[in-house]
Design a protein around this motif. Structure first.
Motif, PDB file in Angstrom:
ATOM      1  N   SER A 247       4.974  -6.982  -0.366  1.00 42.43           N
ATOM      2  CA  SER A 247       4.702  -5.559  -0.495  1.00 42.43           C
ATOM      3  C   SER A 247       5.234  -4.813   0.724  1.00 42.43           C
ATOM      4  CB  SER A 247       3.186  -5.402  -0.593  1.00 42.43           C
ATOM      5  OG  SER A 247       2.831  -4.155  -1.095  1.00 42.43           O
ATOM      6  N   ARG A 367      -6.517   0.311   6.160  1.00 41.53           N
ATOM      7  CA  ARG A 367      -5.187  -0.253   6.433  1.00 41.53           C
ATOM      8  C   ARG A 367      -4.843  -0.289   7.931  1.00 41.53           C
ATOM      9  NH1 ARG A 367      -0.834   1.177   4.901  1.00 41.53           N
ATOM     10  NH2 ARG A 367      -0.038  -0.861   4.335  1.00 41.53           N
ATOM     11  N   TYR A 427      -3.847   1.566  -1.836  1.00 41.16           N
ATOM     12  CA  TYR A 427      -4.675   0.644  -1.050  1.00 41.16           C
ATOM     13  C   TYR A 427      -5.575   1.386  -0.059  1.00 41.16           C
ATOM     14  CZ  TYR A 427      -1.173  -2.348  -3.149  1.00 41.16           C
ATOM     15  OH  TYR A 427      -0.347  -2.962  -4.061  1.00 41.16           O
TER      16      TYR A 427
END
Ligand code: LLP
Length: 479
Positions: A247, A367, A427
């Motif tokens: 990713s 993140r 995310y």
């Protein structure tokens, strides 16, 4: 003063026009959302406020509270259309884009991508339920995961989803299930694909690499013949193979190489084991621009590259083109959303740094603390003020590492200003937690000057929803 903000503003002014959902300008259509720091419709309005989808971000926070995820519908639809159109332009065979809903699984996002003709990649019963309730056809739902439970497998099969089989345990469970049910009149052989580890390395954070050999996902290449032999003997309806290499990838080469690796297995399955595969899924992974120095390829270039890789490999092998599937998550939804926070206090450590605190942090965006990810932000209620200070944006959690952005240039700020962090569509909500018992923020979708709630803000009471207090502990409670 040389600052980050003028370059953002310049980008905003030079490329982004106010527009409506129905009547998009060609300049918006041609921008690849994954290459933009801001959502496509972002402008600075006459009040010197940031405006997205025709909605003043400061007003949105007054109306819906803070922190707030703000999703730009134009950006999301444009990204979907670019994936779809690029396949139509660059791939001669059939193709299907699946949205990797782990990036953000909620009814509204699934409904928008579903209405654009995309299918959905899911990894749990919860994500299946969300996709189904959003109106996505089960024939377009592909179920991933390296430890699907028996319950999840039955739910997926009853719903009519395709299972992307990850390992022997799952393969044997499904074969057993198919064997047991094969005498029933209503028997439909489970529709499966096989996830293989392609042994392709790419440059990204090690936690989000998946295609290298030492990965927990997929069958090891050494096992492939045994897997094909097993599938050939089973009552499973295996339609093809899958690989996903990682990713937030900026290089095109690894995705170009996938076709060449996968075609050998496609051919082997047919020639030696009589398995007639028709689908090839090359996963997701295209990166997005979080900071100025990030330079991902456009959606169209990515599709063009994977299409060329697959087309060449299949032509060389003398095979007909497969139905080509890909499953982007981040590059569809990442740049389409921002998070608005309200600034609280600040702390200056002389000669070291100034911390500015916001009313969220690692619970709504894990993140930075997980992958050291970098973000950009602006103060939405003073877009033209000069960037006079370098500050560190701290979240409100009891953890020193809860830093959203280190060393960013901002104007002078005061409590109550609205800080907007870009690129929070992927995310973020999907990895959000209730750490320190913070309620999860609300999310809205904006477009054509209108906003609608898509996820309600959690309340304090919501936080206690699943708690149980055993009878014998009641004596300690006052309420
Ligand atoms: N397909 C499979 C099988 C995947 O495992 C993933 C992502 C995707 C597709 C979508 O990849 P994308 O297009 O979004 O790069 N939490 C991490 C990312 C984890 C990615 C997991 N798998 C992050 O915040 O960076």
């Amino acid at each position: 003063m040389t600052t980050v903000l003028p370059s953002l503003r310049q980008e905003t002014n030079s490329t982004i026009q106010p527009n409506s959902l129905q009547n998009k300008t060609s300049s918006l259509d041609s921008l690849s959302p994954n290459q933009q720091l801001l959502p496509l419709t972002a402008i600075v309005n006459s009040k010197d406020h940031l405006e997205i989808g025709g909605c003043d971000v400061v007003d949105l926070v007054s109306q819906y509270g803070s922190p707030l995820y703000i999703l730009d519908e134009v950006s999301l639809r444009t990204a979907c259309q670019q994936y779809r159109d690029a396949f139509a332009k660059h791939y001669q065979g059939q193709a299907q884009v699946l949205y990797a809903s782990k990036a953000w699984s909620c009814l509204a996002v699934c409904a928008i991508v579903g209405s654009e003709g995309l299918g959905i990649d899911v990894v749990s019963a919860g994500e299946i339920l969300t996709a189904l309730r959003a109106g996505v056809s089960p024939s377009l739902i592909y179920f991933h995961g390296n430890n699907k439970s028996a319950d999840e497998l039955s739910y997926a099969l009853e719903s009519g989803c395709t299972i992307v089989v990850d390992n022997w345990h799952e393969l044997k469970t499904l074969a057993h299930l198919a064997q047991e049910q094969s005498l029933e009149v209503s028997f439909n052989a489970p529709r499966i694909m096989l996830r293989l580890t392609p042994g392709i390395e790419c440059h990204t954070h090690e936690y989000i690499q998946t295609g290298h050999i030492d990965s927990k996902f997929g069958f090891d290449p050494n096992e492939i013949e045994a897997v094909f032999a097993f599938v050939a003997e089973s009552s499973l309806n295996c339609v093809g193979i899958h690989a996903h290499i990682g990713s937030q990838i900026f290089e095109l080469q690894p995705h170009q190489d996938i076709g060449g690796v996968m075609v050998q297995w496609f051919k082997l399955a047919g020639d030696k084991y009589g398995l007639k595969f028709s689908e090839l899924n090359i996963g997701g992974g295209l990166g997005i621009r979080y900071v100025e120095s990030d330079d991902p390829p456009s959606i169209e270039d990515w599709i063009k590259t994977v299409s060329a890789g697959v087309t060449d490999a299949f032509a060389t092998a003398g095979l007909a083109l497969p139905k080509l599937l890909c499953e982007p998550g981040r590059s569809l939804v990442g740049a389409t959303c921002v998070t608005a926070y309200t600034i609280g206090g600040s702390k200056t450590v002389p000669d070291i740094r100034t911390y500015i605190t916001v009313d969220g942090g690692m619970s709504d965006n894990p993140r930075p603390i997980t992958y050291q990810s970098k973000y950009r932000a602006v103060v939405a209620n003073q877009m033209s003020s000069s960037l006079s200070q370098t500050v560190t944006i701290a979240g409100k959690h009891c953890e020193s590492g809860d830093i959203l952005i280190k060393d960013i240039q901002l104007p002078e700020t005061k409590a109550g200003d609205i800080l907007v962090v870009f690129g929070t569509g992927a995310y973020n909500y999907s990895m959000a937690s209730n750490y320190n018992r913070l309620p999860k923020p609300a999310a809205v979708v904006v477009g054509s000057g209108e906003s609608s709630l898509i996820i309600k803000r959690e309340t304090r009471e919501d936080l206690l929803r699943q708690d149980c207090l055993p009878e014998r502990l009641h004596q300690f409670t006052k309420v």
